[in-house]
Design an enzyme around this catalytic site. Structure first.
Site, PDB file in Angstrom:
ATOM      1  N   GLN A  37      -8.667  13.400   4.374  1.00 13.40           N
ATOM      2  CA  GLN A  37      -7.923  12.669   3.340  1.00 13.40           C
ATOM      3  C   GLN A  37      -8.732  12.542   2.055  1.00 13.40           C
ATOM      4  OE1 GLN A  37      -6.742   8.217   3.724  1.00 13.40           O
ATOM      5  NE2 GLN A  37      -4.863   9.409   3.688  1.00 13.40           N
ATOM      6  N   HIS A  61     -12.335  10.812   1.597  1.00 12.37           N
ATOM      7  CA  HIS A  61     -12.293   9.385   1.917  1.00 12.37           C
ATOM      8  C   HIS A  61     -12.128   9.074   3.400  1.00 12.37           C
ATOM      9  CE1 HIS A  61     -11.301   5.156   1.453  1.00 12.37           C
ATOM     10  NE2 HIS A  61     -10.129   5.337   2.014  1.00 12.37           N
ATOM     11  N   HIS A  87      -8.785  10.460  -1.295  1.00  8.45           N
ATOM     12  CA  HIS A  87      -8.202   9.260  -1.888  1.00  8.45           C
ATOM     13  C   HIS A  87      -8.026   9.521  -3.377  1.00  8.45           C
ATOM     14  CE1 HIS A  87      -7.591   5.157  -3.197  1.00  8.45           C
ATOM     15  NE2 HIS A  87      -7.623   4.732  -1.942  1.00  8.45           N
ATOM     16  N   GLU A 130      -6.481   1.340  -3.274  1.00 11.45           N
ATOM     17  CA  GLU A 130      -5.055   1.575  -3.478  1.00 11.45           C
ATOM     18  C   GLU A 130      -4.319   0.268  -3.803  1.00 11.45           C
ATOM     19  OE1 GLU A 130      -3.525   4.589  -0.851  1.00 11.45           O
ATOM     20  OE2 GLU A 130      -1.959   3.217  -0.226  1.00 11.45           O
ATOM     21  N   ARG A 176      -3.090   9.810   6.843  1.00 12.27           N
ATOM     22  CA  ARG A 176      -3.086   8.382   7.192  1.00 12.27           C
ATOM     23  C   ARG A 176      -2.538   7.563   6.039  1.00 12.27           C
ATOM     24  NH1 ARG A 176      -6.661   3.934   6.084  1.00 12.27           N
ATOM     25  NH2 ARG A 176      -8.134   5.245   4.959  1.00 12.27           N
ATOM     26  N   PHE A 210       0.871  -1.167   0.000  1.00 10.77           N
ATOM     27  CA  PHE A 210       0.000   0.000   0.000  1.00 10.77           C
ATOM     28  C   PHE A 210       0.913   1.223   0.000  1.00 10.77           C
ATOM     29  CE2 PHE A 210      -4.678   0.140   0.817  1.00 10.77           C
ATOM     30  CZ  PHE A 210      -4.964  -1.152   0.452  1.00 10.77           C
ATOM     31  N   LEU A 261     -14.979   3.832  -4.455  1.00 10.77           N
ATOM     32  CA  LEU A 261     -13.528   3.705  -4.306  1.00 10.77           C
ATOM     33  C   LEU A 261     -12.933   2.631  -5.210  1.00 10.77           C
ATOM     34  CD1 LEU A 261     -11.074   4.594  -2.477  1.00 10.77           C
ATOM     35  CD2 LEU A 261     -11.469   2.448  -1.293  1.00 10.77           C
ATOM     36  N   ARG A 320      -1.118   9.167   0.039  1.00  9.45           N
ATOM     37  CA  ARG A 320      -2.311   9.688  -0.640  1.00  9.45           C
ATOM     38  C   ARG A 320      -2.318  11.200  -0.799  1.00  9.45           C
ATOM     39  NH1 ARG A 320      -6.625   5.584   2.297  1.00  9.45           N
ATOM     40  NH2 ARG A 320      -5.914   3.780   1.117  1.00  9.45           N
TER      41      ARG A 320
HETATM   42  C1  LIG Z   1     -14.901   2.609   0.494  1.00  7.50           C
HETATM   43  C2  LIG Z   1     -13.888   2.522   1.603  1.00  7.50           C
HETATM   44  C3  LIG Z   1     -12.858   1.607   1.530  1.00  7.50           C
HETATM   45  C4  LIG Z   1     -11.912   1.530   2.550  1.00  7.50           C
HETATM   46  N1  LIG Z   1     -10.901   0.599   2.456  1.00  7.50           N
HETATM   47  C5  LIG Z   1     -10.016   0.488   3.480  1.00  7.50           C
HETATM   48  C6  LIG Z   1      -8.997  -0.513   3.470  1.00  7.50           C
HETATM   49  O1  LIG Z   1      -8.901  -1.318   2.551  1.00  7.50           O
HETATM   50  N2  LIG Z   1      -8.138  -0.570   4.511  1.00  7.50           N
HETATM   51  C7  LIG Z   1      -8.220   0.286   5.564  1.00  7.50           C
HETATM   52  O2  LIG Z   1      -7.435   0.164   6.499  1.00  7.50           O
HETATM   53  N3  LIG Z   1      -9.180   1.241   5.604  1.00  7.50           N
HETATM   54  C8  LIG Z   1     -10.078   1.347   4.602  1.00  7.50           C
HETATM   55  N4  LIG Z   1     -11.055   2.313   4.668  1.00  7.50           N
HETATM   56  C9  LIG Z   1     -11.218   3.076   5.900  1.00  7.50           C
HETATM   57  C10 LIG Z   1     -11.881   2.183   6.941  1.00  7.50           C
HETATM   58  O3  LIG Z   1     -12.683   1.236   6.299  1.00  7.50           O
HETATM   59  C11 LIG Z   1     -12.722   2.977   7.922  1.00  7.50           C
HETATM   60  O4  LIG Z   1     -11.965   4.026   8.478  1.00  7.50           O
HETATM   61  C12 LIG Z   1     -13.194   2.063   9.046  1.00  7.50           C
HETATM   62  O5  LIG Z   1     -13.803   0.898   8.523  1.00  7.50           O
HETATM   63  C13 LIG Z   1     -14.140   2.792   9.970  1.00  7.50           C
HETATM   64  O6  LIG Z   1     -14.669   1.851  10.857  1.00  7.50           O
HETATM   65  P1  LIG Z   1     -15.447   2.298  12.147  1.00  7.50           P
HETATM   66  O7  LIG Z   1     -15.721   1.068  12.928  1.00  7.50           O
HETATM   67  O8  LIG Z   1     -14.721   3.399  12.830  1.00  7.50           O
HETATM   68  O9  LIG Z   1     -16.807   2.928  11.614  1.00  7.50           O
HETATM   69  P2  LIG Z   1     -17.875   2.483  10.455  1.00  7.50           P
HETATM   70  O10 LIG Z   1     -17.558   1.191   9.828  1.00  7.50           O
HETATM   71  O11 LIG Z   1     -18.016   3.672   9.612  1.00  7.50           O
HETATM   72  O12 LIG Z   1     -19.145   2.260  11.322  1.00  7.50           O
HETATM   73  C14 LIG Z   1     -19.816   3.301  11.988  1.00  7.50           C
HETATM   74  C15 LIG Z   1     -20.924   2.678  12.774  1.00  7.50           C
HETATM   75  O13 LIG Z   1     -21.527   3.665  13.585  1.00  7.50           O
HETATM   76  C16 LIG Z   1     -22.926   3.599  13.448  1.00  7.50           C
HETATM   77  N5  LIG Z   1     -23.459   4.926  13.737  1.00  7.50           N
HETATM   78  C17 LIG Z   1     -23.220   6.093  13.090  1.00  7.50           C
HETATM   79  N6  LIG Z   1     -23.901   7.078  13.683  1.00  7.50           N
HETATM   80  C18 LIG Z   1     -24.552   6.537  14.728  1.00  7.50           C
HETATM   81  C19 LIG Z   1     -25.436   7.047  15.718  1.00  7.50           C
HETATM   82  N7  LIG Z   1     -25.797   8.309  15.727  1.00  7.50           N
HETATM   83  N8  LIG Z   1     -25.924   6.182  16.636  1.00  7.50           N
HETATM   84  C20 LIG Z   1     -25.601   4.862  16.627  1.00  7.50           C
HETATM   85  N9  LIG Z   1     -24.780   4.334  15.696  1.00  7.50           N
HETATM   86  C21 LIG Z   1     -24.269   5.170  14.774  1.00  7.50           C
HETATM   87  C22 LIG Z   1     -23.160   3.104  12.039  1.00  7.50           C
HETATM   88  O14 LIG Z   1     -24.423   2.506  11.923  1.00  7.50           O
HETATM   89  C23 LIG Z   1     -22.034   2.089  11.917  1.00  7.50           C
HETATM   90  O15 LIG Z   1     -22.411   0.883  12.491  1.00  7.50           O
HETATM   91  C24 LIG Z   1     -12.004   2.401   3.652  1.00  7.50           C
HETATM   92  C25 LIG Z   1     -13.045   3.318   3.732  1.00  7.50           C
HETATM   93  C26 LIG Z   1     -13.973   3.395   2.712  1.00  7.50           C
HETATM   94  C27 LIG Z   1     -15.041   4.450   2.826  1.00  7.50           C
END
Ligand SMILES: Cc1cc2nc3c(=O)[nH]c(=O)nc-3n(C[C@H](O)[C@H](O)[C@H](O)COP(=O)(O)OP(=O)(O)OC[C@H]3O[C@@H](n4cnc5c(N)ncnc54)[C@H](O)[C@@H]3O)c2cc1C
Length: 571
Positions: A235, A350, A237, A250, A385, A121, A247, A281
């Protein structure tokens, strides 16, 4: 009357961070604690499901990788703003999380010798992203969700959106949650809480996030008195599919994909001659912006310029086995097969490096409240990041905070319960001010204006004049009369949820703009045309934004530097 619901540990959010935290809390408090997982979407609709390319960890020190190298890559990637003690903890815990997932059934891709495979990456000195096709988030989420179902002390509350956090005398005591199915606002008492609500999401129109990704957690913590840290660092992407913004991981470049302009030139040789397409990035997104500004872009179907990501050199076999997901997206959403044609791409919002301020263990300044995953700012990402570090961060700090929250409750910390008076303000807002009230302005127009404003005034390049205009627009939007939902139905009133989200989006956008205006330097993803140089004398520090009625109040705090003094970043 007290709370409707009482749990020991509340987890807000069911993405990678939330599920990992829930499992660790449930495991720590088995037979003693009830862990409630409250989530705005269905569990498997969290944005984490769409993570594509990989999860970083050092696995093979005997083959040349090292903790030191992962630490240095991450610190350098962050433009030296990351807290180096946190990065060290992150790097050392990462391999445990990869193996833990493996034991829970994660189908990691394999090398011919049977060991877990890894790929490059951006910004990595060694290929250290573990993967499962290009659907790493889907497989990780499935593994964690399956595992969480084995704990009968975890109770799920899907489609329950937290809308207000309650804090008394510096201690967390619970929150209000809107149950989407019934429209009822529940009062939830919890002795400890892990905020895991994900990134600030769709503050920009061209973004890789799902529509439900909005800054709820940021705003609720901010309003409850916890500062937001380093919010100016957004960030972009480099490779989002045109015109949808989906997306293109990468990993496509990690596997050998190249970026070319309208003339067919591999332009990255001008900007990152050593790393080329595997630069970080921030640098690649700026390079793409410059290429397009210099007239080397291609006119896109949406009238906006784009460039090409060319995977044709990888061959059919590699694309079909390692990048099957993005091939599907290209075929379904852009009508092209990357085996035969280059992919039209341009940078999209992103990820948010900033977030809810926490210490190295994910604890906020409010006793009993932790933050983990993208919503938190530990900070390991500083000003930029590195790809594949975020999913790892969710796992590492999900585990740390889930355990800490459970131990906090087991240690018997007393706290008050939520009572009727706590929820008066939010109930009045939802039931009296919003439901059944016709807004004078369409909330979705307000959201469009907000997103267009962020695209125009606080994007890859920034400068004072346009950011001041952007801030003025945000403050005007705050005053607009969009608060209202004609439909007075309580059942699945998604318009109501959207209006609440738009309010939180406006407030969070204001924090981003004020933080960005005050940082008069260029660092990582924050590139200012009027202050093009990094300024370590005045700005080697984290921004902290505190809520006040008149807008954010800014303070600064130094990053933790243990080993690596800042040097110029070259790739
Ligand atoms: C398309 C895409 C591809 C990516 N690919 C990669 C990768 O390959 N490798 C990598 O390291 N990172 C990647 N990232 C970044 C990474 O996936 C995210 O930063 C990470 O998954 C975020 O996880 P999280 O658990 O913090 O939140 P999320 O997975 O965003 O989950 C948020 C949760 O909070 C809940 N929520 C939101 N608001 C409320 C509320 N008010 N009350 C109750 N619940 C709520 C939602 O329902 C959800 O369950 C990618 C991001 C994207 C967008």
């Amino acid at each position: 009357m007290g709370a409707d619901i009482d749990v020991d540990v509340a987890i807000l959010g069911s993405g990678l961070a939330g599920l990992r935290a829930a499992i660790e809390a449930a495991r720590t408090g088995r037979d003693k604690l009830v862990v409630g997982v409250f989530t705005k979407t269905q569990v498997m609709r969290s944005h984490s499901v769409s993570a594509e390319g990989g999860t970083a960890a050092v696995l093979y020190t005997d083959e040349g990788d090292s903790f030191q190298s992962h630490i240095y890559d991450t610190v350098k990637g962050s433009d030296f703003l990351a807290d180096q003690d946190a990065v060290e903890l992150f790097v050392k815990k990462a391999p445990e999380e990869i193996l833990q997932l493996e034991r829970w059934g994660m189908p990691w891709a394999r090398r011919p010798d049977g060991k877990i495979a890894q790929r490059f990456f951006g910004g990595q000195s060694y290929p250290r992203a573990c993967f499962a096709e290009d659907k790493v988030g889907f497989f990780e989420m499935s593994t964690l969700y399956d595992t969480s179902l084995k704990y009968d002390n975890i109770v799920f509350y899907p489609e329950w959106a937290a809308v207000d956090l309650f804090v008394e005398n510096g201690k967390f005591k619970g929150f209000a949650a809107l149950e989407l199915k019934t429209g009822k606002i529940h009062k939830v008492s919890a002795k400890a809480c892990v905020l895991a609500t994900g990134g600030a999401g769709r503050l920009y129109s061209f973004a890789t996030f799902g529509y439900s990704s909005t800054p709820d957690g940021y705003y609720m913590a901010y309003k409850a008195g916890v500062p937001l840290k380093d919010m100016e660092f957004v960030q972009f992407h480099p490779t989002a599919l045109v015109p949808s913004g989906i997306l293109i991981t990468e990993a496509a470049r990690g596997e050998g994909g190249i970026l070319v302009n309208a003339k067919g030139e591999r332009f990255m040789k001008k900007y990152a001659p050593e790393k080329m397409e595997l630069g970080p990035r921030d640098i690649i997104s700026r390079a793409m912006y410059n290429e397009m500004a210099e007239g080397n872009g291609v006119e896109g179907p949406d009238g906006v310029k784009h460039l090409y990501l060319d995977l044709r050199g990888l061959g059919e076999e590699k694309i079909k086995t390692r990048l099957a997901g993005i091939r599907e997206y290209c075929m379904h959403l852009a009508g092209i097969d990357p085996i035969d044609e280059p992919i039209p791409v341009r940078p999209a919002a992103h990820y948010y490096m900033g977030g809810v301020d926490t210490n190295i263990y994910g604890a906020t300044q409010v006793a009993g409240l932790w933050a983990a995953g993208e919503v938190g700012c530990v900070s390991i990402n500083g000003a930029n990041r590195l790809g594949s570090n975020s999913t790892t961060e969710c796992l590492v700090w999900g585990a740390i905070t889930g355990k800490a929250a459970a131990e906090y409750v087991l240690a018997g910390h007393n706290h008050s319960s939520v009572n009727n008076s706590d929820s008066i303000a939010i109930e009045k807002h939802v039931y009296d001010e919003l439901l059944g009230k016709a807004p004078r302005e369409n909330p979705y127009d307000i959201r469009d204006q907000l997103q267009a404003n962020m695209e125009r005034t606080c994007h890859i390049y920034r400068e004072e004049k346009t950011m001041l205009e952007g801030l003025q627009t945000i403050r005007n939007l705050k005053q607009k009369m969009f608060r209202g939902v004609v439909d007075s139905s309580r059942y699945y009133n998604t318009n109501l949820m959207n209006v609440l989200e738009i309010e939180m989006m406006i407030e969070t956008a204001e924090v981003i703009l004020v933080s960005a205006l005050n940082r008069r330097e260029s660092r990582g993803a924050h590139a200012r045309l009027d202050y093009p140089k990094r300024d370590d004398v005045n700005f080697l520090k984290h921004t902290l934004a505190y809520y006040t009625e008149d807008g954010p109040r800014i303070e600064y705090v130094s990053p933790v530097i243990t080993e690596y003094v800042p040097t110029e970043r070259r790739y």
